[in-house]
Design a protein around this motif. Structure first.
Motif, PDB file in Angstrom:
ATOM      1  N   HIS A  13     -14.953 -11.281 -11.934  1.00  7.97           N
ATOM      2  CA  HIS A  13     -14.865 -12.722 -11.503  1.00  7.97           C
ATOM      3  C   HIS A  13     -16.014 -13.399 -11.957  1.00  7.97           C
ATOM      4  CE1 HIS A  13     -12.162 -15.586  -9.443  1.00  7.97           C
ATOM      5  NE2 HIS A  13     -13.390 -15.922  -8.845  1.00  7.97           N
ATOM      6  N   GLY A  14     -15.756 -14.926 -12.311  1.00  7.36           N
ATOM      7  CA  GLY A  14     -16.838 -15.539 -12.497  1.00  7.36           C
ATOM      8  C   GLY A  14     -16.554 -15.395 -14.287  1.00  7.36           C
ATOM      9  N   SER A  15     -15.472 -15.234 -14.744  1.00  3.16           N
ATOM     10  CA  SER A  15     -15.342 -14.842 -16.138  1.00  3.16           C
ATOM     11  C   SER A  15     -15.460 -16.006 -17.156  1.00  3.16           C
ATOM     12  CB  SER A  15     -14.032 -14.094 -16.253  1.00  3.16           C
ATOM     13  OG  SER A  15     -13.778 -13.195 -15.794  1.00  3.16           O
ATOM     14  N   ALA A  16     -15.556 -17.180 -16.489  1.00  2.00           N
ATOM     15  CA  ALA A  16     -15.677 -18.462 -17.358  1.00  2.00           C
ATOM     16  C   ALA A  16     -17.056 -18.467 -17.774  1.00  2.00           C
ATOM     17  CB  ALA A  16     -15.414 -19.982 -16.580  1.00  2.00           C
ATOM     18  N   GLY A  17     -17.921 -18.087 -17.070  1.00  2.00           N
ATOM     19  CA  GLY A  17     -19.603 -17.941 -17.296  1.00  2.00           C
ATOM     20  C   GLY A  17     -19.628 -17.184 -18.285  1.00  2.00           C
ATOM     21  N   THR A  18     -18.847 -15.724 -18.391  1.00  6.58           N
ATOM     22  CA  THR A  18     -18.958 -14.714 -19.486  1.00  6.58           C
ATOM     23  C   THR A  18     -18.616 -15.415 -20.519  1.00  6.58           C
ATOM     24  OG1 THR A  18     -18.800 -13.101 -17.683  1.00  6.58           O
ATOM     25  CG2 THR A  18     -18.089 -12.556 -19.992  1.00  6.58           C
ATOM     26  N   ILE A  19     -17.269 -15.918 -20.747  1.00  8.18           N
ATOM     27  CA  ILE A  19     -16.728 -16.557 -22.097  1.00  8.18           C
ATOM     28  C   ILE A  19     -17.742 -17.321 -22.589  1.00  8.18           C
ATOM     29  CG2 ILE A  19     -14.980 -17.712 -22.972  1.00  8.18           C
ATOM     30  CD1 ILE A  19     -13.068 -16.558 -20.863  1.00  8.18           C
ATOM     31  N   ASN A  20     -18.290 -18.451 -21.759  1.00  4.07           N
ATOM     32  CA  ASN A  20     -19.108 -19.581 -22.030  1.00  4.07           C
ATOM     33  C   ASN A  20     -20.507 -19.060 -22.906  1.00  4.07           C
ATOM     34  OD1 ASN A  20     -17.501 -21.949 -21.695  1.00  4.07           O
ATOM     35  ND2 ASN A  20     -18.283 -21.811 -19.480  1.00  4.07           N
ATOM     36  N   ALA A  21     -20.742 -17.829 -22.191  1.00  5.79           N
ATOM     37  CA  ALA A  21     -22.109 -17.213 -22.417  1.00  5.79           C
ATOM     38  C   ALA A  21     -21.968 -16.667 -24.106  1.00  5.79           C
ATOM     39  CB  ALA A  21     -22.587 -16.256 -21.759  1.00  5.79           C
ATOM     40  N   MET A  22     -20.734 -16.147 -24.388  1.00 10.66           N
ATOM     41  CA  MET A  22     -20.257 -15.429 -25.693  1.00 10.66           C
ATOM     42  C   MET A  22     -20.159 -16.295 -26.717  1.00 10.66           C
ATOM     43  SD  MET A  22     -18.107 -12.319 -24.580  1.00 10.66           S
ATOM     44  CE  MET A  22     -18.012 -11.368 -26.004  1.00 10.66           C
ATOM     45  N   LEU A  23     -19.648 -17.575 -26.427  1.00 12.72           N
ATOM     46  CA  LEU A  23     -19.227 -18.847 -27.095  1.00 12.72           C
ATOM     47  C   LEU A  23     -20.508 -19.261 -27.606  1.00 12.72           C
ATOM     48  CD1 LEU A  23     -16.283 -20.527 -25.536  1.00 12.72           C
ATOM     49  CD2 LEU A  23     -16.271 -19.006 -27.582  1.00 12.72           C
ATOM     50  N   ALA A  24     -21.760 -19.558 -26.628  1.00 14.52           N
ATOM     51  CA  ALA A  24     -23.000 -20.286 -26.878  1.00 14.52           C
ATOM     52  C   ALA A  24     -23.590 -19.274 -27.804  1.00 14.52           C
ATOM     53  CB  ALA A  24     -23.631 -20.387 -25.639  1.00 14.52           C
ATOM     54  N   ALA A  25     -23.388 -17.882 -27.820  1.00 12.55           N
ATOM     55  CA  ALA A  25     -24.130 -17.121 -28.963  1.00 12.55           C
ATOM     56  C   ALA A  25     -23.456 -16.735 -29.849  1.00 12.55           C
ATOM     57  CB  ALA A  25     -24.272 -15.660 -28.047  1.00 12.55           C
ATOM     58  N   ASP A  26     -22.253 -17.517 -30.399  1.00 15.57           N
ATOM     59  CA  ASP A  26     -21.423 -17.251 -31.438  1.00 15.57           C
ATOM     60  C   ASP A  26     -21.131 -15.886 -31.617  1.00 15.57           C
ATOM     61  OD1 ASP A  26     -21.479 -19.986 -32.328  1.00 15.57           O
ATOM     62  OD2 ASP A  26     -23.416 -19.689 -33.205  1.00 15.57           O
ATOM     63  N   HIS A  27     -20.782 -15.323 -30.608  1.00 15.35           N
ATOM     64  CA  HIS A  27     -20.134 -13.737 -30.586  1.00 15.35           C
ATOM     65  C   HIS A  27     -18.722 -13.852 -31.041  1.00 15.35           C
ATOM     66  CE1 HIS A  27     -18.921 -10.126 -29.029  1.00 15.35           C
ATOM     67  NE2 HIS A  27     -20.251  -9.672 -28.881  1.00 15.35           N
ATOM     68  N   PRO A  28     -18.542 -12.994 -31.767  1.00 16.69           N
ATOM     69  CA  PRO A  28     -17.244 -12.952 -32.284  1.00 16.69           C
ATOM     70  C   PRO A  28     -16.426 -12.760 -31.150  1.00 16.69           C
ATOM     71  CG  PRO A  28     -18.557 -11.387 -33.653  1.00 16.69           C
ATOM     72  CD  PRO A  28     -19.392 -11.922 -32.613  1.00 16.69           C
ATOM     73  N   ILE A  29     -14.835 -13.313 -31.320  1.00 17.39           N
ATOM     74  CA  ILE A  29     -13.878 -13.240 -30.166  1.00 17.39           C
ATOM     75  C   ILE A  29     -13.437 -11.870 -30.255  1.00 17.39           C
ATOM     76  CG2 ILE A  29     -11.728 -13.942 -29.657  1.00 17.39           C
ATOM     77  CD1 ILE A  29     -13.732 -16.256 -29.461  1.00 17.39           C
TER      78      ILE A  29
END
Length: 368
Positions: free
Chosen positions: A250-266
């Motif tokens: 849970h709290g997965s929006a934070g997980t996704i936002n961290a990955m987007l901020a780091a330009d991590h591949p989808i």
């Protein structure tokens, strides 16, 4: 009222106060129970049945902590259930109280409703080990107890939950299926340490991931909180680099936002059911699954209480169907809502039990 509890503990002890044992044990999988498509039995669950009582009924929901969006929506779901005409017809009185994190305060509130002669009480236990005395007092008074979500360490009452193990396993299986069964490194974002829910979800995830040859599993503690998850995932990305997939409790929006901020591949993700999570999944074409512990189970606990008061047999441990949507099936206005807050939980009901609540039906309820 004579509760009939078919459990191993009762079989060993004989009769308990105010209860009557059937002549032989029966598990829910070989004993017909009421509306099994909704009140699905947990594996090896016993069956509990009470003598029928004439309605309408006096029922209370004694909540503990009410300071997060999940709990608020659980209260709204209970109120929305009680407001539906088919349910209101069975209710002489319906009360909701929240007592905070104090186990003694919750027990006192439940005792007050028992003393007032209420027919049934539902609740989210503050402390799952503190209710042995309450169960005895409710039994003597003829009050049915139906805990849900954070359930009790007992086999004497019907309890409502989702299988936390199955919820974790579902997310991990979906991610590994998206990856064709092979991966080098997976990020696992866990919940609140020491909590049985966190333990069981993690075990479900690990039951899949540990079977993958050569897989490195990086675990971080997100505390089921969006901000915490974003911080610890950002740290994991800085330390471990890229991941092939992610499973998050849970709290997965934070997980996704961290990955987007780091330009991590989808990459494929198994995430929770908050509205903001599904918005991000659809916007960024993130494969995987959104599955939730639905706050609407508060309404199922009330539904179970009425079913028991009407003399129906139910599994002692009910595992509700897990509300879930594969990423490919996400649709705005249907299973997520762009105009609603990100924190809104999309688990608005269980179609196997009754028509899920609309967002308007829930948000129209007061939580004062």
């Amino acid at each position: 009222m004579k509760p009939i509890a078919l459990t191993a503990a009762v079989l060993m002890a004989g009769t308990i106060a105010g209860s009557m044992l059937l002549s032989k044990p029966a598990a829910a999988d070989d004993h017909e129970t009421h509306r099994a498509e909704c009140f699905a039995p947990a594996p090896d669950s016993a069956v509990i049945e009470y003598d029928e009582r004439e309605g309408p009924y006096r029922i209370a929901f004694v909540n503990g902590f009410a300071g997060n969006d999940w709990r608020i929506q659980a209260i709204q779901s209970a109120q929305a259930w009680a407001a539906r005409p088919e349910n209101a017809a069975n209710l002489e009185e319906f009360d909701v109280v929240s007592v905070g994190d104090d186990s003694a305060a919750q027990i006192a509130a439940i005792d007050n409703f028992i003393a007032a002669g209420y027919d049934a009480i539902t609740f989210i236990a503050v402390n799952p080990t503190a209710f042995e005395g309450v169960i005895r007092r409710a039994d003597r008074a003829g009050t049915i107890l139906v805990p849900f979500d954070n359930v009790l360490d007992t086999d004497q009452v019907v309890q409502v939950n989702e299988s936390q193990f199955a919820l974790g396993r579902l997310k991990a299986e979906t991610v590994m299926n998206e990856l064709g069964g092979e991966a080098d490194k997976i990020l696992m974002v866990n919940g609140l340490p020491g909590n049985a829910t966190d333990r069981d979800r993690r075990l479900g995830m690990m039951s899949v991931l540990e079977e993958v040859d050569g897989l490195e599993i990086v675990e971080v503690v997100g505390n089921w909180d969006t901000g915490t998850s974003q911080r610890v995932v950002a740290d994991a990305l800085a330390t471990h680099g890229q991941f092939d997939g992610v499973v998050s409790q849970h709290g997965s929006a934070g997980t996704i936002n961290a990955m987007l901020a780091a330009d991590h591949p989808i990459v494929p993700m198994g995430v929770d059911g908050e509205n903001g999570v599904r918005i991000l999944m659809d916007e960024h074409d993130i494969p995987g699954i959104s599955a939730s512990q639905a706050p609407a189970m508060s309404a199922i606990a009330l539904e179970a209480a009425v079913a028991l008061l009407q003399g129906n047999a139910l599994p002692q441990t009910i595992f509700l169907p897990i509300p879930q949507v594969p990423a490919a099936d996400l649709e705005a206005g249907v299973n997520y809502f762009p105009d609603l807050p990100n924190s809104f939980n999309t688990g608005t009901g269980f179609a196997e039990c009754f028509e899920p609540f609309s967002p308007e039906e829930l948000l129209g309820q007061s939580v004062e």
